[in-house]
Design a protein around this motif. Sequence first.
Motif, PDB file in Angstrom:
ATOM      1  N   THR A 173     -10.008  -3.121   4.625  1.00 17.71           N
ATOM      2  CA  THR A 173      -8.840  -2.638   3.507  1.00 17.71           C
ATOM      3  C   THR A 173      -8.738  -3.824   2.638  1.00 17.71           C
ATOM      4  OG1 THR A 173      -7.314  -3.947   4.920  1.00 17.71           O
ATOM      5  CG2 THR A 173      -7.432  -1.764   5.403  1.00 17.71           C
ATOM      6  N   ILE A 174      -7.856  -3.491   1.407  1.00 15.23           N
ATOM      7  CA  ILE A 174      -7.811  -4.418   0.421  1.00 15.23           C
ATOM      8  C   ILE A 174      -6.808  -5.385   0.680  1.00 15.23           C
ATOM      9  CG2 ILE A 174      -8.997  -2.800  -1.318  1.00 15.23           C
ATOM     10  CD1 ILE A 174      -5.900  -2.756  -2.351  1.00 15.23           C
ATOM     11  N   PRO A 175      -6.920  -6.474   0.303  1.00 16.59           N
ATOM     12  CA  PRO A 175      -5.624  -7.302   0.479  1.00 16.59           C
ATOM     13  C   PRO A 175      -4.356  -7.010  -0.141  1.00 16.59           C
ATOM     14  CG  PRO A 175      -7.501  -8.651  -0.085  1.00 16.59           C
ATOM     15  CD  PRO A 175      -7.950  -7.088  -0.432  1.00 16.59           C
ATOM     16  N   ASN A 176      -3.432  -7.114   0.407  1.00 17.18           N
ATOM     17  CA  ASN A 176      -1.936  -6.819  -0.089  1.00 17.18           C
ATOM     18  C   ASN A 176      -1.780  -7.363  -1.501  1.00 17.18           C
ATOM     19  OD1 ASN A 176      -1.067  -5.571   2.299  1.00 17.18           O
ATOM     20  ND2 ASN A 176       0.182  -7.505   2.969  1.00 17.18           N
ATOM     21  N   GLN A 177      -2.205  -8.370  -2.051  1.00 17.03           N
ATOM     22  CA  GLN A 177      -2.021  -8.849  -3.174  1.00 17.03           C
ATOM     23  C   GLN A 177      -2.725  -7.647  -4.489  1.00 17.03           C
ATOM     24  OE1 GLN A 177      -4.340 -11.529  -1.654  1.00 17.03           O
ATOM     25  NE2 GLN A 177      -5.372 -12.101  -2.997  1.00 17.03           N
ATOM     26  N   PHE A 178      -3.671  -7.115  -3.948  1.00 19.00           N
ATOM     27  CA  PHE A 178      -4.198  -6.071  -4.985  1.00 19.00           C
ATOM     28  C   PHE A 178      -3.570  -4.856  -4.814  1.00 19.00           C
ATOM     29  CE2 PHE A 178      -7.587  -8.954  -4.155  1.00 19.00           C
ATOM     30  CZ  PHE A 178      -8.119  -9.132  -5.609  1.00 19.00           C
ATOM     31  N   HIS A 179      -2.501  -4.477  -3.882  1.00 18.54           N
ATOM     32  CA  HIS A 179      -2.030  -2.985  -3.698  1.00 18.54           C
ATOM     33  C   HIS A 179      -1.150  -2.887  -5.083  1.00 18.54           C
ATOM     34  CE1 HIS A 179      -0.029   0.253  -1.811  1.00 18.54           C
ATOM     35  NE2 HIS A 179       1.092  -0.201  -2.175  1.00 18.54           N
ATOM     36  N   GLY A 180      -1.331  -1.700  -5.600  1.00 14.24           N
ATOM     37  CA  GLY A 180      -0.493  -1.193  -6.618  1.00 14.24           C
ATOM     38  C   GLY A 180      -1.080  -1.689  -8.228  1.00 14.24           C
ATOM     39  N   THR A 181      -2.230  -2.699  -8.144  1.00 10.83           N
ATOM     40  CA  THR A 181      -2.632  -3.365  -9.351  1.00 10.83           C
ATOM     41  C   THR A 181      -3.600  -2.102 -10.069  1.00 10.83           C
ATOM     42  OG1 THR A 181      -4.400  -4.339  -8.373  1.00 10.83           O
ATOM     43  CG2 THR A 181      -2.174  -5.619  -8.587  1.00 10.83           C
ATOM     44  N   VAL A 182      -3.923  -2.214 -11.116  1.00 12.54           N
ATOM     45  CA  VAL A 182      -4.736  -1.380 -11.895  1.00 12.54           C
ATOM     46  C   VAL A 182      -5.950  -2.158 -11.907  1.00 12.54           C
ATOM     47  CG1 VAL A 182      -5.090   0.030 -13.889  1.00 12.54           C
ATOM     48  CG2 VAL A 182      -2.754  -0.202 -12.891  1.00 12.54           C
ATOM     49  N   HIS A 183      -6.832  -1.231 -11.836  1.00 14.50           N
ATOM     50  CA  HIS A 183      -8.405  -1.703 -11.792  1.00 14.50           C
ATOM     51  C   HIS A 183      -8.777  -1.760 -13.484  1.00 14.50           C
ATOM     52  CE1 HIS A 183     -12.759  -1.814 -12.070  1.00 14.50           C
ATOM     53  NE2 HIS A 183     -12.613  -2.602 -11.045  1.00 14.50           N
ATOM     54  N   GLN A 214     -11.493  -1.444 -15.139  1.00 13.40           N
ATOM     55  CA  GLN A 214     -12.367  -0.567 -15.883  1.00 13.40           C
ATOM     56  C   GLN A 214     -11.995   0.853 -15.492  1.00 13.40           C
ATOM     57  OE1 GLN A 214     -14.215  -2.890 -17.815  1.00 13.40           O
ATOM     58  NE2 GLN A 214     -15.507  -1.164 -17.671  1.00 13.40           N
ATOM     59  N   THR A 215     -11.533   1.092 -14.281  1.00 11.98           N
ATOM     60  CA  THR A 215     -11.209   2.526 -14.053  1.00 11.98           C
ATOM     61  C   THR A 215      -9.735   2.998 -14.390  1.00 11.98           C
ATOM     62  OG1 THR A 215     -10.347   2.213 -11.838  1.00 11.98           O
ATOM     63  CG2 THR A 215     -12.811   2.475 -12.046  1.00 11.98           C
ATOM     64  N   GLY A 216      -9.018   2.146 -14.600  1.00 11.54           N
ATOM     65  CA  GLY A 216      -7.468   2.442 -14.812  1.00 11.54           C
ATOM     66  C   GLY A 216      -6.749   3.105 -13.814  1.00 11.54           C
ATOM     67  N   LEU A 217      -7.608   3.389 -12.485  1.00 18.78           N
ATOM     68  CA  LEU A 217      -6.942   3.361 -11.118  1.00 18.78           C
ATOM     69  C   LEU A 217      -6.263   2.446 -10.391  1.00 18.78           C
ATOM     70  CD1 LEU A 217      -9.451   6.169 -10.249  1.00 18.78           C
ATOM     71  CD2 LEU A 217      -7.321   6.620 -11.276  1.00 18.78           C
ATOM     72  N   VAL A 218      -5.452   2.846  -9.721  1.00 21.96           N
ATOM     73  CA  VAL A 218      -4.379   1.920  -8.835  1.00 21.96           C
ATOM     74  C   VAL A 218      -5.063   1.500  -7.384  1.00 21.96           C
ATOM     75  CG1 VAL A 218      -2.267   1.467  -7.735  1.00 21.96           C
ATOM     76  CG2 VAL A 218      -2.382   2.592 -10.051  1.00 21.96           C
ATOM     77  N   PHE A 219      -5.170   0.339  -6.914  1.00 24.55           N
ATOM     78  CA  PHE A 219      -5.551  -0.052  -5.639  1.00 24.55           C
ATOM     79  C   PHE A 219      -4.360   0.393  -4.567  1.00 24.55           C
ATOM     80  CE2 PHE A 219      -8.312  -3.016  -8.172  1.00 24.55           C
ATOM     81  CZ  PHE A 219      -9.269  -2.841  -7.429  1.00 24.55           C
ATOM     82  N   ASP A 220      -4.919   0.741  -3.386  1.00 23.59           N
ATOM     83  CA  ASP A 220      -4.147   1.298  -2.304  1.00 23.59           C
ATOM     84  C   ASP A 220      -4.295   0.473  -0.991  1.00 23.59           C
ATOM     85  OD1 ASP A 220      -2.337   2.458  -0.627  1.00 23.59           O
ATOM     86  OD2 ASP A 220      -3.348   4.333  -1.272  1.00 23.59           O
ATOM     87  N   LYS A 221      -3.544  -0.359  -0.565  1.00 23.70           N
ATOM     88  CA  LYS A 221      -3.423  -1.096   0.675  1.00 23.70           C
ATOM     89  C   LYS A 221      -3.528  -0.129   1.987  1.00 23.70           C
ATOM     90  CE  LYS A 221       1.164  -2.243   1.705  1.00 23.70           C
ATOM     91  NZ  LYS A 221       2.248  -3.351   2.026  1.00 23.70           N
ATOM     92  N   ASN A 222      -3.383   1.015   1.823  1.00 25.08           N
ATOM     93  CA  ASN A 222      -3.371   2.225   2.774  1.00 25.08           C
ATOM     94  C   ASN A 222      -4.613   2.928   3.146  1.00 25.08           C
ATOM     95  OD1 ASN A 222      -1.586   3.011   4.966  1.00 25.08           O
ATOM     96  ND2 ASN A 222      -0.740   4.674   3.853  1.00 25.08           N
ATOM     97  N   VAL A 223      -5.833   2.311   2.471  1.00 22.87           N
ATOM     98  CA  VAL A 223      -6.647   3.049   2.712  1.00 22.87           C
ATOM     99  C   VAL A 223      -7.887   2.215   3.598  1.00 22.87           C
ATOM    100  CG1 VAL A 223      -8.917   3.876   1.574  1.00 22.87           C
ATOM    101  CG2 VAL A 223      -6.846   4.083   0.536  1.00 22.87           C
ATOM    102  N   PHE A 224      -8.370   2.842   4.551  1.00 21.70           N
ATOM    103  CA  PHE A 224      -9.269   1.990   5.467  1.00 21.70           C
ATOM    104  C   PHE A 224     -10.786   2.518   5.341  1.00 21.70           C
ATOM    105  CE2 PHE A 224     -11.683   1.567   9.728  1.00 21.70           C
ATOM    106  CZ  PHE A 224     -11.466   0.221   9.735  1.00 21.70           C
ATOM    107  N   TYR A 225     -11.385   1.563   4.699  1.00 20.85           N
ATOM    108  CA  TYR A 225     -12.841   1.872   4.350  1.00 20.85           C
ATOM    109  C   TYR A 225     -13.832   1.880   5.525  1.00 20.85           C
ATOM    110  CZ  TYR A 225     -10.867   1.590  -0.553  1.00 20.85           C
ATOM    111  OH  TYR A 225     -10.294   1.915  -1.559  1.00 20.85           O
TER     112      TYR A 225
END
Length: 167
Positions: A128-138, A140-151
């Motif tokens: 998963t991504i760390p909590n500190q990235f949750h909700g931040t905008v990438h 390049q893509t302009g999309l938001v990171f989500d801590k509720n995704v399991f890769y």
Amino acid sequence: MKNFGNSRKDSFLETIPVSSIESKNDTLSKRMKFNFSYFTKQDAGQNFNEWSEDQQNKLFTKLIDYSRESLEYWQRTGVGSGKKRHSIYVNYKEFPRNSDFIHPKHVPHEAEWGRFRLEQSVRLIGFTIPNQFHGTVHPQTGLVFDKNVFYVVFLDLNHQFYKSEPK
């Protein structure tokens, strides 16, 4: 005046659910997601075609079940009892030292490694991504990171990712 209604059409339209993601009862935002774009096969793990049809069916049934709740929920939910009680999902944070797997170079170094318990020694390994990235905008893509995704990265049929006891 004659009624030009279509009772079959009206009956069909009545069967279509009226739902909204903005409804107070909607649970879409809390549901976790699985992403397989980082999936890879290593010697310690398996590809999907190496699992029996029964094992694959059980995996997809679990994915459906697990997708109904958040990662946090599965972290708090355990199976077993006493000393044998373990969470269904565990976030290890780091790649384990005692592992038969090798950290893939294509997985971000910020990844927080974890696993889903499927049954007995069968595990679904990923990050998963760390909590500190949750909700931040990438940037390049302009999309938001989500801590509720399991890769999902590995299929681990024999509990070789995080070996609790050295052999």
